[in-house]
Design a protein around this motif. Structure first.
Motif, PDB file in Angstrom:
ATOM      1  N   SER A   2      39.557  58.980  50.379  1.00 50.25           N
ATOM      2  CA  SER A   2      38.269  58.745  51.035  1.00 50.25           C
ATOM      3  C   SER A   2      37.650  60.050  51.508  1.00 50.25           C
ATOM      4  O   SER A   2      36.429  60.155  51.630  1.00 50.25           O
ATOM      5  CB  SER A   2      38.428  57.775  52.195  1.00 50.25           C
ATOM      6  N   CYS A   3      38.457  61.067  51.748  1.00 49.43           N
ATOM      7  CA  CYS A   3      37.942  62.358  52.194  1.00 49.43           C
ATOM      8  C   CYS A   3      37.340  63.147  51.029  1.00 49.43           C
ATOM      9  O   CYS A   3      36.229  63.652  51.131  1.00 49.43           O
ATOM     10  CB  CYS A   3      39.056  63.161  52.853  1.00 49.43           C
ATOM     11  N   ILE A   4      38.066  63.245  49.910  1.00 47.89           N
ATOM     12  CA  ILE A   4      37.598  64.082  48.803  1.00 47.89           C
ATOM     13  C   ILE A   4      36.727  63.332  47.812  1.00 47.89           C
ATOM     14  O   ILE A   4      36.077  63.940  46.973  1.00 47.89           O
ATOM     15  CB  ILE A   4      38.785  64.756  48.063  1.00 47.89           C
ATOM     16  N   GLY A   5      36.714  62.019  47.883  1.00 49.47           N
ATOM     17  CA  GLY A   5      35.846  61.232  47.018  1.00 49.47           C
ATOM     18  C   GLY A   5      36.379  61.009  45.620  1.00 49.47           C
ATOM     19  O   GLY A   5      35.606  60.715  44.708  1.00 49.47           O
ATOM     20  N   GLU A  18      39.802  59.190  43.295  1.00 46.02           N
ATOM     21  CA  GLU A  18      40.953  58.286  43.373  1.00 46.02           C
ATOM     22  C   GLU A  18      42.251  59.066  43.125  1.00 46.02           C
ATOM     23  O   GLU A  18      42.489  59.545  42.028  1.00 46.02           O
ATOM     24  CB  GLU A  18      40.824  57.156  42.350  1.00 46.02           C
ATOM     25  N   LEU A  19      43.063  59.180  44.133  1.00 46.43           N
ATOM     26  CA  LEU A  19      44.372  59.829  43.988  1.00 46.43           C
ATOM     27  C   LEU A  19      45.432  58.834  43.544  1.00 46.43           C
ATOM     28  O   LEU A  19      46.462  59.223  42.998  1.00 46.43           O
ATOM     29  CB  LEU A  19      44.790  60.499  45.300  1.00 46.43           C
ATOM     30  N   ILE A  20      45.182  57.554  43.798  1.00 48.71           N
ATOM     31  CA  ILE A  20      46.066  56.483  43.333  1.00 48.71           C
ATOM     32  C   ILE A  20      45.256  55.654  42.341  1.00 48.71           C
ATOM     33  O   ILE A  20      44.254  55.043  42.722  1.00 48.71           O
ATOM     34  CB  ILE A  20      46.566  55.599  44.494  1.00 48.71           C
ATOM     35  N   PRO A  21      45.647  55.665  41.058  1.00 49.01           N
ATOM     36  CA  PRO A  21      44.873  54.918  40.063  1.00 49.01           C
ATOM     37  C   PRO A  21      44.798  53.429  40.409  1.00 49.01           C
ATOM     38  O   PRO A  21      45.739  52.852  40.947  1.00 49.01           O
ATOM     39  CB  PRO A  21      45.649  55.132  38.763  1.00 49.01           C
ATOM     40  N   LYS A  22      43.667  52.836  40.102  1.00 50.83           N
ATOM     41  CA  LYS A  22      43.407  51.406  40.293  1.00 50.83           C
ATOM     42  C   LYS A  22      43.410  50.987  41.765  1.00 50.83           C
ATOM     43  O   LYS A  22      43.559  49.819  42.072  1.00 50.83           O
ATOM     44  CB  LYS A  22      44.408  50.545  39.515  1.00 50.83           C
ATOM     45  N   LEU A  23      43.276  51.933  42.665  1.00 50.84           N
ATOM     46  CA  LEU A  23      43.181  51.613  44.081  1.00 50.84           C
ATOM     47  C   LEU A  23      41.899  52.246  44.599  1.00 50.84           C
ATOM     48  O   LEU A  23      41.807  53.454  44.751  1.00 50.84           O
ATOM     49  CB  LEU A  23      44.391  52.132  44.862  1.00 50.84           C
ATOM     50  N   SER A  24      40.902  51.415  44.842  1.00 48.76           N
ATOM     51  CA  SER A  24      39.583  51.910  45.218  1.00 48.76           C
ATOM     52  C   SER A  24      39.558  52.360  46.666  1.00 48.76           C
ATOM     53  O   SER A  24      40.099  51.709  47.554  1.00 48.76           O
ATOM     54  CB  SER A  24      38.545  50.816  44.988  1.00 48.76           C
ATOM     55  N   TYR A  25      38.920  53.460  46.896  1.00 48.14           N
ATOM     56  CA  TYR A  25      38.764  54.005  48.233  1.00 48.14           C
ATOM     57  C   TYR A  25      37.333  53.807  48.734  1.00 48.14           C
ATOM     58  O   TYR A  25      37.009  54.169  49.857  1.00 48.14           O
ATOM     59  CB  TYR A  25      39.079  55.507  48.233  1.00 48.14           C
ATOM     60  N   LYS A  26      36.455  53.241  47.899  1.00 50.95           N
ATOM     61  CA  LYS A  26      35.021  53.196  48.174  1.00 50.95           C
ATOM     62  C   LYS A  26      34.659  52.350  49.392  1.00 50.95           C
ATOM     63  O   LYS A  26      33.631  52.575  50.015  1.00 50.95           O
ATOM     64  CB  LYS A  26      34.285  52.702  46.931  1.00 50.95           C
ATOM     65  N   GLN A  27      35.494  51.370  49.762  1.00 52.93           N
ATOM     66  CA  GLN A  27      35.203  50.564  50.943  1.00 52.93           C
ATOM     67  C   GLN A  27      35.661  51.250  52.234  1.00 52.93           C
ATOM     68  O   GLN A  27      35.458  50.738  53.316  1.00 52.93           O
ATOM     69  CB  GLN A  27      35.898  49.192  50.850  1.00 52.93           C
ATOM     70  N   ALA A  82      35.418  54.410  54.678  1.00 56.27           N
ATOM     71  CA  ALA A  82      34.735  55.635  55.094  1.00 56.27           C
ATOM     72  C   ALA A  82      35.777  56.578  55.678  1.00 56.27           C
ATOM     73  O   ALA A  82      36.717  56.149  56.357  1.00 56.27           O
ATOM     74  CB  ALA A  82      33.670  55.302  56.131  1.00 56.27           C
ATOM     75  N   PHE A  83      35.611  57.881  55.425  1.00 58.69           N
ATOM     76  CA  PHE A  83      36.611  58.825  55.913  1.00 58.69           C
ATOM     77  C   PHE A  83      36.682  58.820  57.437  1.00 58.69           C
ATOM     78  O   PHE A  83      37.766  58.859  58.011  1.00 58.69           O
ATOM     79  CB  PHE A  83      36.356  60.241  55.403  1.00 58.69           C
ATOM     80  N   ILE A  84      35.515  58.764  58.081  1.00 53.39           N
ATOM     81  CA  ILE A  84      35.519  58.717  59.536  1.00 53.39           C
ATOM     82  C   ILE A  84      35.093  57.319  59.925  1.00 53.39           C
ATOM     83  O   ILE A  84      34.003  56.898  59.556  1.00 53.39           O
ATOM     84  CB  ILE A  84      34.585  59.784  60.128  1.00 53.39           C
ATOM     85  N   GLN A 113      38.100  55.329  59.417  1.00 56.11           N
ATOM     86  CA  GLN A 113      39.236  54.669  58.772  1.00 56.11           C
ATOM     87  C   GLN A 113      40.109  55.638  57.971  1.00 56.11           C
ATOM     88  O   GLN A 113      41.333  55.607  58.071  1.00 56.11           O
ATOM     89  CB  GLN A 113      38.759  53.529  57.846  1.00 56.11           C
ATOM     90  N   GLY A 114      39.497  56.491  57.168  1.00 58.18           N
ATOM     91  CA  GLY A 114      40.269  57.433  56.350  1.00 58.18           C
ATOM     92  C   GLY A 114      41.062  58.404  57.195  1.00 58.18           C
ATOM     93  O   GLY A 114      42.205  58.744  56.887  1.00 58.18           O
ATOM     94  N   LEU A 115      40.446  58.856  58.286  1.00 60.18           N
ATOM     95  CA  LEU A 115      41.128  59.780  59.189  1.00 60.18           C
ATOM     96  C   LEU A 115      42.337  59.121  59.842  1.00 60.18           C
ATOM     97  O   LEU A 115      43.417  59.720  59.940  1.00 60.18           O
ATOM     98  CB  LEU A 115      40.133  60.275  60.244  1.00 60.18           C
ATOM     99  N   VAL A 116      42.154  57.875  60.268  1.00 60.96           N
ATOM    100  CA  VAL A 116      43.264  57.137  60.891  1.00 60.96           C
ATOM    101  C   VAL A 116      44.366  56.888  59.858  1.00 60.96           C
ATOM    102  O   VAL A 116      45.560  57.009  60.170  1.00 60.96           O
ATOM    103  CB  VAL A 116      42.759  55.816  61.511  1.00 60.96           C
TER     104      VAL A 116
END
Length: 184
Positions: free
Chosen positions: A42-45, A47-56, A58-60, A62-65
C-alpha cells in the motif's frame, strides 16, 4: 521419572523445543510477513504478494498499522525461534540418596547466566510442594521447599498435566526423598 539404581532418580525436563512452539513460531512469522508485505504494497503502490490486492488499503493509517504489526510480529517470531534454538528451560532434576545431594539444572538464555545449576543437600529439602491453580488457564507446578530458601520449581511452566499425574509424581518423589507433601 527415570529411576536408575534405587538411590538415584533423574528426571529430564523438556524445554521450549516443542512441536507446538515450532508451529506457533511458523504461523507468527508467516502472518507477520503477510502483514508487512501488504502494508508495504500500500505504501509503494505495487503488489508484493501476487493475487492479493492492496487497493482497498490506504497507507495512512491502515498500511502503516499493518507494517507496524508485521514488524512487531517478526520480532516476536524471532524471539520464539531463538528460544526454540537455545532450548530454554530444558535440563534435569537429579537426586542421589547415597551421596545425599540433589542437582537441578536448566538452560537459560545466552549470556552470563546461561547455565542455571542449583546444588542442594537432601537434608535441606523440607517438603515437596504441589501448587494447583484451576480456572481458564489451569496450572500445576511441582516444587521443592528448601529450608531457608525460596521454593524451587521442578516442572515446566505451562506443562499441561492432569491433577492425578502430578499428584502421583509428587508422591513418588516425596517417597523417594522421604519428605512430606504440601499443597493438597
Amino acid at each position: 521419572m527415570n529411576c536408575h539404581p534405587n538411590w538415584i532418580q533423574i528426571e529430564l525436563i523438556k524445554g521450549s523445543r516443542t512441536f507446538t512452539n515450532s508451529c506457533w513460531a511458523c504461523l507468527l512469522v508467516c502472518g507477520a510477513t503477510g502483514f508487512l508485505l501488504v502494508g508495504l504494497s500500500s505504501c509503494i503502490g505495487e503488489e508484493l504478494i501476487p493475487k492479493l490486492s492492496y487497493k482497498q488499503i490506504a497507507f495512512i493509517p491502515q498500511g502503516l498499522v499493518m507494517c507496524f504489526y508485521g514488524i512487531a510480529g517478526l520480532f516476536l517470531g524471532l524471539y520464539l525461534w531463538c528460544t526454540i534454538l537455545w532450548n530454554v528451560g530444558s535440563g534435569y532434576n537429579y537426586f542421589d540418596r547415597r551421596e545425599g545431594s540433589s542437582s537441578i539444572f536448566r538452560w537459560g538464555f545466552p549470556g552470563k547466566n546461561r547455565r542455571i545449576h542449583i546444588q542442594l543437600l537432601l537434608r535441606d529439602i523440607e517438603a515437596i510442594g504441589l501448587r494447583n491453580q484451576e480456572g481458564f488457564f489451569p496450572s500445576r507446578i511441582l516444587y521443592l521447599k528448601v529450608r531457608g530458601q525460596r521454593s524451587i520449581p521442578l516442572t515446566r511452566i505451562g506443562e499441561n498435566s492432569t491433577s492425578d499425574y502430578m499428584e502421583e509424581k509428587a508422591a513418588e518423589l516425596a517417597r523417594f526423598l522421604r519428605v512430606s507433601i504440601e499443597g493438597f
